[in-house]
Design an enzyme around this catalytic site. Structure first.
Site, mmCIF file in Angstrom:
data_model
loop_
_atom_site.group_PDB
_atom_site.id
_atom_site.type_symbol
_atom_site.label_atom_id
_atom_site.label_comp_id
_atom_site.label_asym_id
_atom_site.label_seq_id
_atom_site.Cartn_x
_atom_site.Cartn_y
_atom_site.Cartn_z
ATOM 1 N N GLY A 236 36.746 35.991 39.860
ATOM 2 C CA GLY A 236 36.782 37.257 39.120
ATOM 3 C C GLY A 236 38.093 37.456 38.397
ATOM 4 O O GLY A 236 38.136 37.875 37.234
ATOM 5 N N CYS A 237 39.180 37.152 39.079
ATOM 6 C CA CYS A 237 40.511 37.349 38.492
ATOM 7 C C CYS A 237 40.748 36.370 37.342
ATOM 8 O O CYS A 237 41.401 36.708 36.359
ATOM 9 C CB CYS A 237 41.590 37.220 39.565
ATOM 10 S SG CYS A 237 41.411 38.481 40.855
ATOM 11 N N THR A 238 40.191 35.178 37.459
ATOM 12 C CA THR A 238 40.291 34.186 36.380
ATOM 13 C C THR A 238 39.535 34.687 35.161
ATOM 14 O O THR A 238 40.048 34.645 34.034
ATOM 15 C CB THR A 238 39.748 32.823 36.853
ATOM 16 O OG1 THR A 238 40.569 32.367 37.930
ATOM 17 C CG2 THR A 238 39.747 31.806 35.724
ATOM 18 N N ALA B 181 41.568 37.543 33.546
ATOM 19 C CA ALA B 181 42.781 37.051 32.885
ATOM 20 C C ALA B 181 42.431 36.284 31.604
ATOM 21 O O ALA B 181 43.119 36.417 30.588
ATOM 22 C CB ALA B 181 43.574 36.161 33.840
#
Length: 155
Positions: free
Chosen positions: A46-48, A51
Site C-alpha cells: 500500500g505504501c509503495t 509513494a
C-alpha cells in the site's frame, strides 16, 4: 493518543532526517504549499502504491505550487532502499521516535483487519504558504488517494 489537526491550525514544526540523513524542516518550505503524508512502512504494497502515485504526479503538484513530503517511522537507511527500489522522487523523512507522527495526529488507535491496533494512521495534511493547516485527512486509502487530492485541490 494524539489530537487530530483541523483547518486553520498551525502545522507543527518539524526537522527530520531524509533518506540520505540530511535534515529537512517544514520551516524550509515557508512560502510554498506542502502536502505532508504519513504512511506506516516503506517497502510494503500500500505504501509503495501511494509513494509511486505521488511520484507520478509530482510534476503536476509542483507546477501548482505544492511540495510533497512523506513521513514514516522507518529509519533513513530503509527509506533510501525504498527510494532506490521504486525510483521515488518525493522527499521521504524518517520519524523513528514518532514525535512528528503524534504531533500531526497520525499515530494512534486504528482498526486493521477488524482488530483495534496502535500504529501509524495513514493521513495527509496540506499546509499552506503561511504554515497553517489547509486540510487534514485521516484514515485515507493508499490507492486512489493522490487522484482525490488533485481533484479536491482543483489541480
Amino acid at each position: 493518543m494524539s489530537e487530530r489537526l483541523n483547518p486553520g491550525d498551525t502545522a507543527p514544526a518539524f526537522t527530520l532526517p531524509d533518506a540520505d540523513g540530511n535534515e529537512v524542516s517544514l520551516a524550509d518550505r515557508k512560502g510554498r504549499k506542502v502536502i505532508v503524508y504519513f504512511y506506516p512502512a516503506a517497502l510494503t504494497p500500500g505504501c509503495t502504491k501511494q509513494a509511486c502515485d505521488f511520484t507520478d504526479n509530482l510534476e503536476l503538484l509542483a507546477g501548482a505550487g505544492y511540495d510533497v513530503i512523506g513521513i514514516s517511522p522507518d529509519k533513513p537507511e530503509k527509506l533510501a532502499k525504498f527510494r532506490e527500489k521504486e525510483s521515488l522522487k518525493v522527499t521521504l523523512l524518517a520519524d523513528p521516535d514518532r514525535q512528528v507522527l503524534e504531533a500531526y495526529g497520525a499515530f494512534g488507535e486504528k482498526t486493521m483487519y477488524g482488530k483495534k491496533v496502535v500504529g501509524v494512521i495513514r493521513s495527509t495534511v496540506i499546509v499552506d504558504e503561511e504554515g497553517k493547516v489547509e486540510r487534514a485527512l485521516y484514515n485515507v486509502k493508499a490507492t486512489g488517494h493522490v487522484a482525490k487530492i488533485i481533484k479536491d485541490l482543483g489541480i
